[in-house]
Enzyme design. Structure first.
Site, PDB file in Angstrom:
ATOM      1  N   LYS A  47       0.810  -1.231   0.000  1.00 16.72           N
ATOM      2  CA  LYS A  47       0.000   0.000   0.000  1.00 16.72           C
ATOM      3  C   LYS A  47       0.836   1.270   0.000  1.00 16.72           C
ATOM      4  O   LYS A  47       0.418   2.303  -0.488  1.00 16.72           O
ATOM      5  CB  LYS A  47      -0.960   0.006   1.200  1.00 16.72           C
ATOM      6  CG  LYS A  47      -0.334   0.405   2.540  1.00 16.72           C
ATOM      7  CD  LYS A  47      -1.453   0.758   3.540  1.00 16.72           C
ATOM      8  CE  LYS A  47      -0.929   1.251   4.874  1.00 16.72           C
ATOM      9  NZ  LYS A  47      -0.382   0.207   5.751  1.00 16.72           N
ATOM     10  N   HIS A 176       1.733  -3.957  14.860  1.00 12.06           N
ATOM     11  CA  HIS A 176       2.254  -2.817  14.099  1.00 12.06           C
ATOM     12  C   HIS A 176       2.345  -1.647  15.072  1.00 12.06           C
ATOM     13  O   HIS A 176       1.337  -1.257  15.649  1.00 12.06           O
ATOM     14  CB  HIS A 176       1.333  -2.477  12.924  1.00 12.06           C
ATOM     15  CG  HIS A 176       1.993  -1.622  11.884  1.00 12.06           C
ATOM     16  ND1 HIS A 176       2.553  -0.400  12.193  1.00 12.06           N
ATOM     17  CD2 HIS A 176       2.212  -1.819  10.565  1.00 12.06           C
ATOM     18  CE1 HIS A 176       3.074   0.119  11.081  1.00 12.06           C
ATOM     19  NE2 HIS A 176       2.888  -0.717  10.086  1.00 12.06           N
ATOM     20  N   GLU A 248       6.898  -6.181   8.056  1.00 17.58           N
ATOM     21  CA  GLU A 248       6.101  -5.591   6.965  1.00 17.58           C
ATOM     22  C   GLU A 248       6.520  -4.146   6.710  1.00 17.58           C
ATOM     23  O   GLU A 248       5.708  -3.226   6.832  1.00 17.58           O
ATOM     24  CB  GLU A 248       4.604  -5.643   7.315  1.00 17.58           C
ATOM     25  CG  GLU A 248       4.064  -7.033   7.581  1.00 17.58           C
ATOM     26  CD  GLU A 248       2.728  -7.015   8.326  1.00 17.58           C
ATOM     27  OE1 GLU A 248       2.267  -5.919   8.732  1.00 17.58           O
ATOM     28  OE2 GLU A 248       2.157  -8.085   8.515  1.00 17.58           O
TER      29      GLU A 248
HETATM   30  C1  LIG Z   1       0.715   0.298   6.477  1.00 21.31           C
HETATM   31  C2  LIG Z   1       1.093  -1.010   7.023  1.00 21.31           C
HETATM   32  C3  LIG Z   1       2.429  -1.413   6.988  1.00 21.31           C
HETATM   33  C4  LIG Z   1       3.569  -0.517   6.525  1.00 21.31           C
HETATM   34  O1  LIG Z   1       3.885   0.423   7.481  1.00 21.31           O
HETATM   35  P1  LIG Z   1       5.182   1.382   7.306  1.00 21.31           P
HETATM   36  O2  LIG Z   1       5.056   2.306   8.445  1.00 21.31           O
HETATM   37  O3  LIG Z   1       5.056   2.052   5.989  1.00 21.31           O
HETATM   38  O4  LIG Z   1       6.379   0.538   7.399  1.00 21.31           O
HETATM   39  C5  LIG Z   1       2.727  -2.680   7.435  1.00 21.31           C
HETATM   40  N1  LIG Z   1       1.761  -3.511   7.911  1.00 21.31           N
HETATM   41  C6  LIG Z   1       0.466  -3.157   7.943  1.00 21.31           C
HETATM   42  C7  LIG Z   1      -0.532  -4.128   8.443  1.00 21.31           C
HETATM   43  C8  LIG Z   1       0.088  -1.893   7.524  1.00 21.31           C
HETATM   44  O5  LIG Z   1      -1.206  -1.547   7.586  1.00 21.31           O
END
Ligand SMILES: *Cc1c(COP(=O)(O)O)cnc(C)c1O
Length: 412
Positions: A47, A176, A248
């Site tokens: 994304k 996260h 991620e």
């Molecule tokens: C947006 C998102 C990410 C990426 O986060 P960054 O801060 O860009 O590294 C990873 N995992 C999930 C589930 C997300 O929603």
């Protein structure tokens, strides 16, 4: 340079804003990742920037992908050469039809944080490998996710029991810390919580084998974040023989790789404020001039609204020259996007040369993350195009990696 030549030749759209994407910088970030977090496999968060060349390069480098929708899953699988096991469907709240599509596409790993999701998965993809997304402290991040996602730890034993009852295979834990995390010490607490949930998993009769540490990595704090993570993992997961660790990362991989060049299409004096008590010079803390450029908050600079970014331009070219003298006199200026909406302000106060005028170019760094992907064409302004380069360190490697990926028949 080409843009000024085209503009002189009255070419339509000659002054159109454009991105320059340096794929070497993505490659460089991957080397940095491998050096600092050798035991954590990155699943790039699509994304953040679903650019086809970024996905191709990362696919060729062997990363996995974090997808949140059917569209992202298709985009990744359509590249070719990416096994569905390299995708994690990391959206804890999915439409049933999306879960069914994941089953069809053989995307098995997916997250959940509530019991309805477990019922839906049991119905639509009973062979899924599910991962419980837990709540962590995200108060130190630009974009917090905790108000929307993540199971509080007190609810986890109930969820794990429900999963057992539904015969679902729970393989691990994810979290996260929030996107754009500026206090990487929060990873320590998050890993501690993940440990607690691993123990809950055992109590509920599951065998956990996956620890997913999510995203949130800021370029400038990456080494620090890696230290916190490595130390916490060593402390809370000393025995890692049967544990696979993934992450991620999104913005870490792409933020620096994209720069934007925008053209100054108009200039005007600011609207006078309320009449002053006595006639005087404009207050020195007020911008002396307003510049209008051809990309704005409805386009690439949506990151100001959605990603809480503060933007500062630099001068790319002035009066046809790329050499901007250090001693060039400057004044306080404001920079605006091209649409007819007054919210479309790129920088309310920034210092720019007095001599800057219509036709000159401004440059913006760190424009790769959460920019193009959410840009609209509001008011009829087109999205800025991307021009690709492999300019930096590793240029030869990048070209070789992409060439052999293409030679294997992928990414066409
Ligand atoms: C947006 C998102 C990410 C990426 O986060 P960054 O801060 O860009 O590294 C990873 N995992 C999930 C589930 C997300 O929603």
């Amino acid at each position: 340079m080409n843009a000024s030549r085209l503009s002189a030749a009255h070419e339509p759209d000659a002054e159109k804003a454009f991105f320059v994407a340096d794929l070497s910088l993505v490659y460089y970030q991957h080397q940095r990742w491998k050096a600092c977090l050798p035991d954590i496999q990155p699943f790039y968060a699509v994304k953040c920037n679903p650019d086809p060349y970024i996905i191709r390069l990362l696919a060729a480098l062997g990363t996995g992908f974090d997808c949140a929708s059917n569209g992202e899953i298709s985009q990744v699988l359509n590249v070719g050469g990416i096994d569905p096991s390299r995708i994690i469907f990391a959206n804890p709240c999915k439409a049933v039809s999306f879960i069914r599509n994941a089953a069809k596409m053989q995307v098995d790993m997916m997250t959940f944080d509530n019991s309805d999701e477990l019922y839906k998965i049991a119905r639509a993809h009973p062979r899924a490998k599910v991962i419980v997304r837990i709540l962590t402290d995200d108060s130190k991040s630009l974009c917090a996710f905790g108000i929307k996602f993540g199971a509080p730890l007190v609810t986890v034993p109930g969820l794990l029991a429900k999963a057992k009852e539904l015969n679902l295979d729970v393989i691990g834990v994810s979290f996260h810390v929030g996107s754009g995390c500026y206090d990487p010490s929060v990873y320590t607490d998050a890993i501690m919580r993940a440990r607690t949930v691993f123990d809950m998993g055992k109590d509920a009769g599951h065998t956990f084998s996956l620890l997913d540490v999510g995203g949130g990595f800021e370029d400038s704090l990456f080494e620090q974040a890696a230290n916190y993570l490595n130390e916490a993992i060593e402390q809370y997961f000393p025995d890692r023989r049967n544990i696979r660790i993934i992450a991620e990362p999104g913005r870490f991989y792409v933020s620096k790789a994209f720069r934007l060049a925008a053209n100054i299409i108009a200039r005007r004096a600011p609207i006078a404020g309320p009449p002053a008590q006595e006639p005087s010079e404009p207050a020195s803390d007020q911008p002396a001039v307003m510049y209008y450029i051809n990309d704005g908050v409805y386009g690439a600079f949506n990151c100001i609204l959605f990603d809480h970014q503060v933007i500062h331009p630099h001068v790319l070219s002035m009066n046809g020259s790329f050499h901007i003298a250090d001693l060039e006199p400057t004044h306080l200026s404001s920079v605006w996007g091209p649409t007819c909406d007054s919210i479309d302000c790129v920088s309310p106060k920034t210092t720019l040369p007095v001599a800057l005028q219509v036709g000159d170019w401004l440059g913006f760094d760190n424009m790769g993350a959460y920019t193009i992907c959410a840009a609209s064409q509001f008011n009829g302004f087109e999205l800025s195009n991307v021009i690709y380069t492999t300019g930096g360190v590793g240029a030869v490697e990048v070209r070789n990696v992409l060439a052999s990926f293409a030679a294997a028949g992928h990414g066409l």
